[in-house]
Design a protein around this motif. Structure first.
Motif, short mmCIF file in Angstrom:
data_model
loop_
_atom_site.label_atom_id
_atom_site.label_comp_id
_atom_site.label_asym_id
_atom_site.label_seq_id
_atom_site.Cartn_x
_atom_site.Cartn_y
_atom_site.Cartn_z
N ILE A 758 0.84 -1.21 0.00
CA ILE A 758 0.00 0.00 0.00
C ILE A 758 0.87 1.26 0.00
O ILE A 758 0.63 2.20 -0.76
N LEU A 759 1.92 1.25 0.83
CA LEU A 759 2.78 2.43 0.91
C LEU A 759 3.52 2.68 -0.40
O LEU A 759 3.68 3.84 -0.84
N GLU A 760 3.98 1.61 -1.05
CA GLU A 760 4.67 1.77 -2.33
C GLU A 760 3.73 2.37 -3.38
O GLU A 760 4.14 3.16 -4.22
N HIS A 761 2.45 1.95 -3.33
CA HIS A 761 1.48 2.53 -4.26
C HIS A 761 1.27 4.02 -3.98
O HIS A 761 1.18 4.83 -4.91
N LEU A 762 1.24 4.37 -2.71
CA LEU A 762 1.03 5.77 -2.37
C LEU A 762 2.19 6.66 -2.81
O LEU A 762 2.00 7.85 -3.08
N THR A 763 3.39 6.10 -2.90
CA THR A 763 4.54 6.90 -3.34
C THR A 763 4.40 7.36 -4.79
O THR A 763 5.07 8.31 -5.21
N LEU A 764 3.54 6.67 -5.56
CA LEU A 764 3.34 7.05 -6.96
C LEU A 764 2.35 8.19 -7.11
O LEU A 764 2.21 8.75 -8.20
N LEU A 765 1.65 8.51 -6.04
CA LEU A 765 0.65 9.58 -6.11
C LEU A 765 1.32 10.93 -5.93
O LEU A 765 2.39 11.05 -5.33
N SER A 766 0.69 11.97 -6.45
CA SER A 766 1.19 13.33 -6.25
C SER A 766 0.91 13.77 -4.81
O SER A 766 0.02 13.23 -4.15
N PRO A 767 1.66 14.74 -4.29
CA PRO A 767 1.42 15.19 -2.91
C PRO A 767 -0.02 15.64 -2.68
O PRO A 767 -0.58 15.41 -1.61
N GLY A 768 -0.63 16.26 -3.67
CA GLY A 768 -2.01 16.68 -3.50
C GLY A 768 -2.96 15.51 -3.34
O GLY A 768 -3.93 15.57 -2.57
N VAL A 789 9.33 -4.12 13.13
CA VAL A 789 8.88 -3.41 11.92
C VAL A 789 10.04 -3.30 10.94
O VAL A 789 11.13 -2.83 11.32
N PRO A 790 9.86 -3.70 9.67
CA PRO A 790 10.96 -3.61 8.69
C PRO A 790 11.38 -2.16 8.46
O PRO A 790 10.57 -1.24 8.48
N ARG A 791 12.67 -2.00 8.22
CA ARG A 791 13.23 -0.66 8.00
C ARG A 791 12.64 -0.04 6.72
O ARG A 791 12.46 1.17 6.63
N ARG A 792 12.35 -0.84 5.73
CA ARG A 792 11.84 -0.30 4.46
C ARG A 792 10.50 0.41 4.65
O ARG A 792 10.22 1.42 4.01
N ILE A 793 9.67 -0.13 5.56
CA ILE A 793 8.39 0.52 5.84
C ILE A 793 8.62 1.90 6.45
O ILE A 793 7.98 2.89 6.08
N LEU A 794 9.58 1.97 7.38
CA LEU A 794 9.89 3.25 8.01
C LEU A 794 10.40 4.27 7.00
O LEU A 794 9.99 5.44 7.00
N GLN A 795 11.27 3.83 6.10
CA GLN A 795 11.82 4.75 5.11
C GLN A 795 10.73 5.21 4.12
O GLN A 795 10.70 6.37 3.71
N THR A 796 9.84 4.31 3.74
CA THR A 796 8.77 4.68 2.82
C THR A 796 7.81 5.67 3.49
O THR A 796 7.35 6.63 2.86
N LEU A 797 7.53 5.42 4.79
CA LEU A 797 6.67 6.37 5.50
C LEU A 797 7.33 7.75 5.57
O LEU A 797 6.66 8.78 5.40
N ASN A 798 8.63 7.77 5.81
CA ASN A 798 9.36 9.04 5.84
C ASN A 798 9.24 9.76 4.50
O ASN A 798 9.02 10.98 4.44
N LYS A 799 9.34 9.03 3.42
CA LYS A 799 9.22 9.61 2.08
C LYS A 799 7.82 10.18 1.85
O LYS A 799 7.66 11.29 1.32
N LEU A 800 6.79 9.44 2.26
CA LEU A 800 5.42 9.93 2.11
C LEU A 800 5.18 11.16 2.97
O LEU A 800 4.50 12.11 2.56
N TRP A 801 5.74 11.14 4.17
CA TRP A 801 5.56 12.29 5.07
C TRP A 801 6.20 13.54 4.46
O TRP A 801 5.62 14.62 4.50
N MET A 802 7.39 13.38 3.89
CA MET A 802 8.05 14.53 3.27
C MET A 802 7.27 15.04 2.06
O MET A 802 7.23 16.25 1.78
N GLY A 803 6.63 14.13 1.33
CA GLY A 803 5.77 14.57 0.22
C GLY A 803 4.58 15.35 0.71
O GLY A 803 4.24 16.40 0.16
N LEU A 804 3.92 14.86 1.76
CA LEU A 804 2.79 15.60 2.34
C LEU A 804 3.25 16.93 2.91
O LEU A 804 2.49 17.92 2.91
N ASN A 805 4.47 16.99 3.39
CA ASN A 805 4.98 18.21 3.99
C ASN A 805 5.08 19.35 2.98
O ASN A 805 5.10 20.52 3.35
N THR A 806 5.11 19.03 1.69
CA THR A 806 5.19 20.07 0.67
C THR A 806 3.85 20.73 0.42
O THR A 806 3.80 21.80 -0.21
N VAL A 807 2.75 20.12 0.87
CA VAL A 807 1.44 20.70 0.56
C VAL A 807 0.63 21.05 1.81
O VAL A 807 -0.24 21.93 1.75
#
Length: 1169
Positions: A758-768, A789-807
């Motif tokens: 699910i998180l990998e799919h969300l990374t393909l979406l625009s911040p909006g 908790v796997p490290r990859r999940i944490l890193q992906t969440l960090n990436k999504l959070w930074m994307g949301l942080n732009t909007v």
């Protein structure tokens, strides 16, 4: 050249036949027409042709048949039979003779003796002598022209003036030019013929017999012509000759006119050719004369404009037969031709006007509107640029045209606007009371019909707005603005004296538009739908803007808030240039009263509910936002600019005892500021200066939304690579809901693979598109702190959070802080708000302790901490500014004579609070860097895992943030190091914070502190800095530290001496390692310390003298001492001895510490060599 009147010129039909060598058309010519072309035709028939085709042979026979019946052919044949070679030689000799004689009439080689006059000699002469006579006369004129230096003269020549022999002379002239082209350049011949009577006739015949020379002759005549042809006889003769040439070849008339414009010569010729030229398909809208003169005066070439303007000014002083008066008469005829038939100087009364209004009184016909507009602009240019003074007849007819009433079409709206501006530009057109009454009636008609015209014509920019605007300018006495408006509408720069507008000002301000009428009317004007920069002309927004600037609304208590709000809601891209100035003027009218006498005379601000309505977003499928992005950005600009101006005006508002309401923090929290600014970044070309204005306001009032890391991260989120990844995303891919995401989080760690998908799919979406998932992502962050908790999940969440942080940074930060609070089992949780976090940014660090060992989440926490520290600074600054002026005003009212000390104290308290806040954050982060008991296993496992531990990664993240903080404010670094921190962190801070080298600036000040702990910390810090930054400045500070240690040795008591030197003596090793020149100073200090300690030990009857001897020996011969000591293996002996004897005496421990330091220095120095 009126002297050639009555002579027959070559017709256009005949010239075209000669150009095309159309024998059939030549055969159709009459005998008089054919006689003019005989020289060329005879040469065609007699000379050997280059064209050997059968068709030309047939044409040649037809020409011979044509010539066979003409008697004059025989004389031309005789002319062609002479020896032209000998004739050319004699002609050249005569040229040389005339050149030597300086142009005087001396002997002639061509004509030896003249018994009679030229005419009789020509009559009695044979063909050769005729050639000689004509050639001699022509060369004499050409020579005189060359020596005249441009001064015109008229040569009296019997040969060229006798009407009996004109045709024979013309034959001789044509034959001479054809057979002697190098002797007689066509342009020079043409110039010479201008100086004799009948010259234009001879020139036309010459060109007709050599039709290929037409363009060359015309260009030469124009190039050698006068800049103002109407002012001299020569110019007028040249113009007349060129007109005759163009009448002979009318297809080239426009090209000849273009040549004159290009050279800026003979302006009368251009006008005359335009008057002569009758186009085959005339433009029904605009006549050729109007187009030509308008192009000269309104074109972009200033040189051409000045040249033609001079022609107009000078030509007004000549008699009515000049070309200028012909042009003016033609323009007047065209103007009268389009005037409405019912127009006259008789003015009907009001009743008549109402009765005839419905029947089309003074109605300008629709097909004449464009032509009338062109004529108006032309007369404006003639009067304003070229200085034309209209006659009474011209002024009367112009006023009749200007006050006529066109149909309700876009062209009609344009015509009324031009007429109105012409009245303003040239008020002298209205000179009598009857004309003034006519103008007032026409202006009243404009006001009455404006709304109908706008609706019927289907245009957004009507003349009604221009009327309002001019009325406002008159009321505020902005005459220069009226002049700019007139020039802009007319499309030309006209010199208008402000004093000439006094009559119009009186009419406008007293009879038509009083200020109260203007304001009341302006509010009722409908807003412009979909206002954008594509809509040109004068709009309601221009009028409202001027009324706001003149404070007319507040003066007459007319509410304008609703109109401005409606107009802001009716905007689209590209943004209209008047919108931002309108908002600025509106804000100024809200905060600043129109006068000090009436401080309540201000406009009302837009309400919070109206603002919220703009930002409401429809969430349903297929539904769109109610308001455009342009409207939202303009409202955002209004709020931010309003708040900034409110803060800037607090002092003035306090003096007036006014405190306008500020917009609440709750409202600001609901506006997606960062999202809107991000959207504006992609529309910079269409938004004009709005994007840069928003960035300026953000940087001032919301610095936490302008973090450099955010801009960098935004490039990664909105760059090319993420865009390509989103483009590759299939449209029919699985769509995950927020509930599915929440369930996947709840089932961790068993659902790790599903959550990862699910998180990998969300990374393909625009911040909006990620905004709906923000709550589900942040609410479950605490679940990711579990150990499995796997490290990859944490890193992906960090990436999504930074994307949301732009909007949506502000809302995201609040949700994240609340989600990362400690477990409710340990502490009662509290829901923090945005305001709580700005008042106390350290709340961010009161999170679950496990976050401190989770690098991806720690990165998020540090990002928020940095943002809230900046937000807190801006918040306190605004709070201080809001309350300080009002509090000080109240104090001054209640306690007169009190100084400004409280104000200074408030500023100091604010700075102290911010410094304490920043330093507390730094100290907490440094404490986080210390290993805990849970990290012990990690350190023990370091040989297997290397340095890749969670602690090391967190330390790196913290050091990066501290580096940024120290660069932004070096005082934070100074404050933190004056406070001190554990010595164990010094290797980490010095190596991990690049900007820590600034500590070298204040270490001397730290060494001067009276507290022993700060001096110890300074020397320890300096030892690491010297190793990391071996700079000249470090060397200087190290010398100072050694000197301070030597000084303290003499003043410290025994207990303090032990406490000071035991931790600082090992630092001397680093000094010597970084700077070998310090070895002597360090060795002397160590010997001195050893001597002091040994002397204290000796008082206790303890044998310590061998130690002093060893120290002296090591100082003088370090290499031998190291060899005797057995190398580096012996270095641990003193330490072991000190450990054994440590419990006995501090001085003994210090002595062995001195010896161990000495051995370390010697060892490192020698090994370094």
């Amino acid at each position: 050249m009126g002297d050639s009147t009555g002579l027959q010129f070559v017709s256009p039909y005949a010239f075209e036949a000669m150009q095309k060598v159309d024998v059939v058309r030549l055969a159709a010519l009459s005998d008089p027409e054919l006689r003019l072309l005989l020289p060329c035709l005879v040469r065609m028939a007699l000379c050997a042709p280059a064209d050997q085709s059968q068709s030309w042979a047939q044409d040649k026979k037809l020409i011979l048949r044509l010539l066979s019946g003409v008697e004059a052919v025989n004389s031309i044949v005789a002319l062609l039979s002479v020896d032209f070679h000998a004739l050319e030689q004699d002609a050249r000799k005569e040229q040389q003779l005339r050149h030597k004689a300086g142009g005087s009439n001396g002997e002639s080689i061509l004509v030896s003796q003249l018994q009679h006059g030229l005419t009789l000699e020509f009559e009695h002469s044979d063909p050769l002598r005729r050639l000689r006579l004509t050639l001699s006369e022509l060369l004499a004129i050409m020579n005189k022209v060359a020596d005249s230096n441009g001064e015109f003269f008229l040569k009296s020549s019997e040969l060229f003036e006798s009407p009996v022999y004109l045709e024979e002379v013309a034959d001789v002239l044509c034959i001479c030019f054809s057979e002697l082209p190098s002797l007689l350049p066509i342009v020079d011949v043409a110039e010479a013929l201008l100086h004799v009577r009948n010259g234009d006739w001879f020139l036309c015949l010459l060109v007709a017999n050599v039709p290929d020379s037409f363009n060359e002759v015309c260009r030469g005549l124009i190039k050698n012509g006068e800049r103002q042809d109407e002012e001299s006889v020569g110019g007028r003769r040249r113009t007349e000759a060129l007109r005759q040439l163009c009448q002979m070849n009318p297809s080239q008339a426009l090209n000849i006119r273009a040549m004159a414009v290009e050279e800026c010569h003979l302006p009368g010729l251009g006008v005359a050719l335009t008057l002569d030229y009758k186009p085959v398909t005339a433009d029904e809208a605009v006549s050729p004369l109007v187009s030509y003169v308008s192009g000269l005066l309104l074109g972009t070439n200033s040189k051409v404009r000045t040249w033609f303007s001079m022609f107009i000014r000078n030509g007004q002083q000549r008699e009515s037969s000049s070309v200028l008066w012909q042009m003016r008469r033609q323009l007047l005829l065209e103007l009268v031709a389009i005037l409405p038939r019912s127009r006259s100087t008789h003015m009907p009364n009001d009743g008549d006007m109402e009765e005839e209004g419905s029947s089309g009184y003074s109605g300008l016909r629709e097909e004449h509107v464009v032509k009338a507009s062109a004529l108006l602009r032309l007369y404006c240019a003639l009067m304003g640029i070229a200085g034309l003074r209209p006659t009474d007849e011209e002024a009367e007819q112009l006023l009749q045209l200007m006050t006529s009433r066109p149909p309700a079409t876009p062209a009609g709206v344009r015509f009324v606007s031009l007429s109105f501006c012409k009245l303003l530009a040239f008020p002298t057109l209205v000179s009598t009371p009857e004309q003034e009454q006519l103008m007032v009636m026409w202006l009243s008609w404009m006001i009455k019909e404006e709304e109908y015209f706008e609706s019927a014509a289907g245009v957004s920019a009507s003349f009604g707005e221009m009327l309002l605007l001019v009325a406002m300018y008159f009321h505020s006495n902005q005459l220069s603005s009226i002049i700019e408006l007139v020039c802009s509408t007319l499309g030309m720069k006209i010199a208008i004296k402000p004093s000439s507008l006094s009559k119009m000002k009186t009419i406008f301000t007293q009879e038509i538009f009083t200020e109260q009428v203007v304001t009341a009317h302006a509010v009722r004007v409908a807003v412009t739908n979909n206002l954008s920069a594509n809509i040109t002309g004068f709009l309601p927004i221009h009028c409202i803007y001027q009324l706001l600037r003149s404070r007319a609304f507040t003066k007459h208590k007319v509410s304008i808030k609703d109109w401005i709000y409606r107009q802001l809601c009716e905007t689209t891209t590209p943004i209209h240039t008047q919108l931002i100035p309108l908002i600025d003027a509106y804000i100024n009218s809200i905060l600043t009263p129109a006068s000090k006498a009436n401080p309540e005379a201000t406009n009302q601000p837009i309400t919070e509910q109206e603002i919220l309505n703009v930002f409401q977003i429809s969430q349903g499928e297929g539904r769109r936002q109610r308001y455009s992005i342009t409207t939202q950005l303009l409202i955002l600009y209004y709020i931010l600019s309003y708040e900034e101006n409110l803060l800037a005006s607090t002092k003035q508002l306090a003096l007036m005892q006014r405190k306008p309401k500020s917009y609440s923090a709750a409202l600001m929290d609901q506006i997606p500021i960062k999202y809107l600014v991000t959207q504006a970044q992609g529309l910079q070309q269409e938004l004009g200066g709005l994007h840069s204005a928003l960035l300026r306001l953000l940087a001032t009032n919301y610095p936490h939304l302008c973090l450099v890391e955010d801009w960098v991260c935004e490039e990664e989120v909105t760059g090319t690579l993420p865009l390509l990844r989103r483009m590759m995303l299939p449209s029919n891919t699985c769509r995950y809901t927020q509930s599915q995401l929440h369930q996947a989080f709840q089932k961790l760690p068993s659902s790790s693979h599903r959550l990862m998908r699910i998180l990998e799919h969300l990374t393909l979406l625009s911040p909006g598109d990620l905004i709906p998932y923000a709550e589900a992502l942040t609410a479950s962050m605490a679940l990711l702190l579990e150990p499995a908790v796997p490290r990859r999940i944490l890193q992906t969440l960090n990436k999504l959070w930074m994307g949301l942080n732009t909007v949506m940074p502000r809302r995201l930060w609040v949700m994240t802080v609340n989600a990362l609070q400690p477990s409710p089992k340990l502490l009662r949780q509290q829901r923090y708000t945005q305001n709580d976090l700005m008042v106390d940014p350290l709340i961010v660090l009161r999170c679950d302790q496990r976050v401190y060992r989770c690098p991806p989440l720690m990165d998020i926490v540090l990002h928020m901490l940095n943002g809230y520290l900046l937000a807190s600074k801006a918040y306190l600054h605004c709070h201080l500014k809001e309350t300080a002026d009002f509090d000080r005003q109240n104090q001054s009212v209640s306690n007169l004579g009190v100084s400004d000390t409280p104000e200074v104290t408030r500023e100091e308290l604010k700075n102290a609070l911010l410094a304490a806040q920043d330093s507390a954050a730094v100290q907490i982060l440094l404490e986080v860097c210390l290993p805990t008991s849970e990290d012990g296993d990690v350190e023990n496992a370091e040989p297997e895992g290397g340095l890749l531990s969670d602690l090391r990664e967190v330390q790196c993240l913290i050091c990066c943030l501290l580096h940024q903080m120290f660069i932004a404010d070096p005082n934070i670094a100074k404050l933190v190091h004056f406070q001190g921190y554990p010595q164990a962190l010094l290797p980490l801070t010095v190596a991990g914070i690049p900007s820590i080298h600034i500590c070298l600036d204040f270490i001397p000040e730290l060494l001067a502190q009276p507290q022993l702990e700060k001096q110890i910390f300074a020397i320890q810090l300096l030892s690491y800095l010297c190793t990391q930054y071996a700079l000249p400045k470090s060397l200087t500070v190290a010398r100072l530290a050694i000197s301070v240690m030597g000084t303290l040795l003499t003043v410290l008591t025994r207990p303090k001496r032990f406490s000071f030197f035991m931790p600082t003596l090992p630092c001397l090793v680093a000094f010597c390692q970084a700077f070998p020149p310090l070895y002597d100073d360090v060795a002397a200090l160590l010997v001195q310390v050893g001597q002091v300690c040994a002397s204290d030990v000796a008082t206790k009857a303890r044998d310590i003298d061998p130690l002093i001897a060893r120290l002296q020996y090591m100082k003088e011969k370090p290499q031998e001492a190291l060899a005797l000591g057995g190398g580096s293996s012996k270095l641990t002996l003193p330490q072991q001895t000190a450990q054994e004897l440590g419990g006995t005496d501090p001085d003994v421990q210090l002595c062995y510490c001195v010896e161990a330091t000495f051995m370390d220095i010697v060892s490192t120095t020698l090994h370094g060599l």
